[in-house]
Scaffold this active site. Sequence first.
Site, PDB file in Angstrom:
ATOM      1  N   GLN A  32     -17.930 -28.651   6.469  1.00 24.71           N
ATOM      2  CA  GLN A  32     -17.730 -29.211   7.735  1.00 24.71           C
ATOM      3  C   GLN A  32     -18.130 -28.373   8.873  1.00 24.71           C
ATOM      4  O   GLN A  32     -18.730 -28.896   9.994  1.00 24.71           O
ATOM      5  CB  GLN A  32     -16.362 -29.903   7.875  1.00 24.71           C
ATOM      6  CG  GLN A  32     -15.822 -30.475   9.017  1.00 24.71           C
ATOM      7  CD  GLN A  32     -14.264 -30.890   8.941  1.00 24.71           C
ATOM      8  OE1 GLN A  32     -14.376 -31.840   8.606  1.00 24.71           O
ATOM      9  NE2 GLN A  32     -13.426 -30.307   9.497  1.00 24.71           N
ATOM     10  N   HIS A  39      -3.227 -25.636  10.643  1.00 22.42           N
ATOM     11  CA  HIS A  39      -3.603 -26.124  11.686  1.00 22.42           C
ATOM     12  C   HIS A  39      -2.886 -25.354  12.809  1.00 22.42           C
ATOM     13  O   HIS A  39      -3.474 -25.060  13.833  1.00 22.42           O
ATOM     14  CB  HIS A  39      -3.022 -27.634  11.920  1.00 22.42           C
ATOM     15  CG  HIS A  39      -3.485 -28.717  10.950  1.00 22.42           C
ATOM     16  ND1 HIS A  39      -2.586 -29.186   9.884  1.00 22.42           N
ATOM     17  CD2 HIS A  39      -4.747 -29.277  10.664  1.00 22.42           C
ATOM     18  CE1 HIS A  39      -3.304 -30.024   9.121  1.00 22.42           C
ATOM     19  NE2 HIS A  39      -4.478 -30.136   9.794  1.00 22.42           N
ATOM     20  N   LYS A  84     -11.799 -23.436   5.607  1.00 21.87           N
ATOM     21  CA  LYS A  84     -11.324 -23.942   4.767  1.00 21.87           C
ATOM     22  C   LYS A  84     -12.210 -25.405   4.317  1.00 21.87           C
ATOM     23  O   LYS A  84     -12.571 -25.481   3.153  1.00 21.87           O
ATOM     24  CB  LYS A  84      -9.906 -24.770   4.721  1.00 21.87           C
ATOM     25  CG  LYS A  84      -9.163 -25.251   3.438  1.00 21.87           C
ATOM     26  CD  LYS A  84      -8.419 -26.318   3.784  1.00 21.87           C
ATOM     27  CE  LYS A  84      -8.300 -27.220   2.511  1.00 21.87           C
ATOM     28  NZ  LYS A  84      -8.377 -28.891   2.929  1.00 21.87           N
ATOM     29  N   ASP A  85     -12.776 -26.137   5.334  1.00 20.34           N
ATOM     30  CA  ASP A  85     -13.893 -27.166   5.470  1.00 20.34           C
ATOM     31  C   ASP A  85     -15.072 -26.584   5.653  1.00 20.34           C
ATOM     32  O   ASP A  85     -15.390 -26.760   6.625  1.00 20.34           O
ATOM     33  CB  ASP A  85     -13.354 -28.067   6.352  1.00 20.34           C
ATOM     34  CG  ASP A  85     -12.050 -28.806   5.865  1.00 20.34           C
ATOM     35  OD1 ASP A  85     -11.849 -29.552   5.035  1.00 20.34           O
ATOM     36  OD2 ASP A  85     -10.793 -28.402   6.363  1.00 20.34           O
ATOM     37  N   GLU A 102       0.622 -25.057   8.571  1.00 18.92           N
ATOM     38  CA  GLU A 102       0.462 -23.745   9.128  1.00 18.92           C
ATOM     39  C   GLU A 102      -1.203 -23.471   9.307  1.00 18.92           C
ATOM     40  O   GLU A 102      -1.703 -22.586  10.217  1.00 18.92           O
ATOM     41  CB  GLU A 102       0.993 -22.496   8.247  1.00 18.92           C
ATOM     42  CG  GLU A 102       1.226 -21.187   8.674  1.00 18.92           C
ATOM     43  CD  GLU A 102       1.802 -21.086  10.188  1.00 18.92           C
ATOM     44  OE1 GLU A 102       1.335 -20.409  10.907  1.00 18.92           O
ATOM     45  OE2 GLU A 102       2.849 -21.797  10.466  1.00 18.92           O
ATOM     46  N   GLY A 131     -11.435 -25.155  10.963  1.00 24.61           N
ATOM     47  CA  GLY A 131     -10.831 -24.095   9.843  1.00 24.61           C
ATOM     48  C   GLY A 131     -12.389 -23.928   8.887  1.00 24.61           C
ATOM     49  O   GLY A 131     -13.056 -24.587   8.494  1.00 24.61           O
ATOM     50  N   SER A 153      -3.218 -27.512   2.745  1.00 24.90           N
ATOM     51  CA  SER A 153      -3.796 -28.793   2.974  1.00 24.90           C
ATOM     52  C   SER A 153      -2.809 -30.056   3.202  1.00 24.90           C
ATOM     53  O   SER A 153      -1.698 -29.653   2.359  1.00 24.90           O
ATOM     54  CB  SER A 153      -4.712 -29.005   1.713  1.00 24.90           C
ATOM     55  OG  SER A 153      -4.958 -30.467   1.936  1.00 24.90           O
ATOM     56  N   MET A 193      -6.363 -34.232  11.591  1.00 23.38           N
ATOM     57  CA  MET A 193      -5.599 -35.561  11.217  1.00 23.38           C
ATOM     58  C   MET A 193      -4.370 -35.731  10.997  1.00 23.38           C
ATOM     59  O   MET A 193      -3.724 -36.611  10.617  1.00 23.38           O
ATOM     60  CB  MET A 193      -6.526 -36.177   9.963  1.00 23.38           C
ATOM     61  CG  MET A 193      -8.182 -36.325  10.186  1.00 23.38           C
ATOM     62  SD  MET A 193      -8.611 -37.372   8.846  1.00 23.38           S
ATOM     63  CE  MET A 193      -8.302 -36.327   7.597  1.00 23.38           C
ATOM     64  N   GLY A 194      -3.575 -34.624  11.785  1.00 26.26           N
ATOM     65  CA  GLY A 194      -2.195 -34.749  11.774  1.00 26.26           C
ATOM     66  C   GLY A 194      -1.590 -34.301  10.698  1.00 26.26           C
ATOM     67  O   GLY A 194      -2.426 -33.573   9.764  1.00 26.26           O
TER      68      GLY A 194
HETATM   69  P1  AMP Z   1      -7.575 -31.945   8.897  1.00 22.94           P
HETATM   70  O1  AMP Z   1      -6.274 -32.478   9.427  1.00 22.94           O
HETATM   71  O2  AMP Z   1      -7.510 -31.738   7.597  1.00 22.94           O
HETATM   72  O3  AMP Z   1      -8.734 -32.761   9.294  1.00 22.94           O
HETATM   73  O4  AMP Z   1      -7.979 -30.536   9.577  1.00 22.94           O
HETATM   74  C1  AMP Z   1      -8.281 -30.205  10.985  1.00 22.94           C
HETATM   75  C2  AMP Z   1      -8.578 -28.882  11.157  1.00 22.94           C
HETATM   76  O5  AMP Z   1      -7.702 -27.982  10.322  1.00 22.94           O
HETATM   77  C3  AMP Z   1     -10.162 -28.629  10.333  1.00 22.94           C
HETATM   78  O6  AMP Z   1     -10.782 -28.041  11.255  1.00 22.94           O
HETATM   79  C4  AMP Z   1      -9.789 -27.970   8.881  1.00 22.94           C
HETATM   80  O7  AMP Z   1     -10.898 -27.106   8.709  1.00 22.94           O
HETATM   81  C5  AMP Z   1      -8.435 -27.024   9.598  1.00 22.94           C
HETATM   82  N1  AMP Z   1      -7.741 -26.597   8.752  1.00 22.94           N
HETATM   83  C6  AMP Z   1      -6.975 -27.596   7.530  1.00 22.94           C
HETATM   84  N2  AMP Z   1      -6.442 -26.668   6.656  1.00 22.94           N
HETATM   85  C7  AMP Z   1      -6.658 -25.500   6.999  1.00 22.94           C
HETATM   86  C8  AMP Z   1      -6.022 -24.190   6.328  1.00 22.94           C
HETATM   87  N3  AMP Z   1      -5.608 -24.275   5.356  1.00 22.94           N
HETATM   88  N4  AMP Z   1      -6.564 -22.944   7.193  1.00 22.94           N
HETATM   89  C9  AMP Z   1      -7.156 -23.128   8.331  1.00 22.94           C
HETATM   90  N5  AMP Z   1      -7.492 -24.275   8.670  1.00 22.94           N
HETATM   91  C10 AMP Z   1      -7.435 -25.310   8.270  1.00 22.94           C
END
Ligand code: AMP
Length: 286
Positions: A153, A37, A149-150, A35, A147, A185, A30-31
């Site tokens: 998901q 991402h 982290k989720d 680090e 990730g 995050s 989601m942009g």
């Molecule tokens: P998001 O932009 O928050 O939707 O995350 C996009 C992708 O990045 C998802 O697969 C998340 O699980 C992953 N992600 C977000 N934060 C982290 C992190 N701290 N470490 C590893 N992957 C992450």
Amino acid sequence: MQVLTDIEPTRRLIRELQARGQQTGLVPTMGALHEGHLSLMRTARQQCDFVAVTIFVNPTQFGPSEDFDAYPRTLGDDLAACDSMGVGLVFTPTLDGMYAPDAKTTVAVAGLTGDLCGRHRPGHFDGVTTVVAKLFNILPCDRAFFGEKDYQQLTVIRRMARDLDLPIDVVGCPTIREADGLAMSSRNAYLSADQRRQAASLNRALRSAVDRAAGGERSAATLTDRIREEILAAGPADIDYIEAVDAQTLQPLRSIDRVARICLAVRIGACRLIDNIGVDVPPSAG
Ligand code: AMP
């Protein structure tokens, strides 16, 4: 690096690359890239010839009182970061391009989405699985990187790909953290300096639980109670949940008698933080 907003040229590009025998990797985001991402992109680069990143703040995974409008949007910086990581394509669709006004289809994974974050964010995972299924169709890559982290998901998307026979390998990647353990995050930007210090208690408490489990503690309630105490000792917080679950099925555990994951979601101020940690079966206390 190409930046595309339309579906057809995006799909055509991925298909052409594959016709030339290239392994293609997809990193949906989601942009507001950080680090965490970038680590997904790095892993994708290692495993694939060509990496595509998607940047789309997906409204259907936000609840009515959630932060869709406030969600950080930093497209210029994000594109520069993708470029520096050797990404070949960034897909940045518009809202109208992604969702026709008369769209009627939702992809839902039953069973894995009722608990944990699903209990506190009704409809969230349906929004996630629907947009990810669409992205898998628009960018029919060989592998997709998500990730840990989720964790819920990741588990839900793996199951969706398996249940729907989607021809894509879902690859889980480790959580990238700040020096004090806080999982990176995009939402950490909402934290004040004090809240930011307090937020380090989440990962600290999860790591203590792993140590206790390694010392023979099997009771999920004992482990999660201690985590709760440690987090609340660090400052005021609303705890959505702290739960030990089977790492595969996400079913709640009373006893850590198989490979488990302890997952939590905690609100500090306006910021809802999630984290999780893997727990191996501890040696028998007796
Ligand atoms: P998001 O932009 O928050 O939707 O995350 C996009 C992708 O990045 C998802 O697969 C998340 O699980 C992953 N992600 C977000 N934060 C982290 C992190 N701290 N470490 C590893 N992957 C992450």
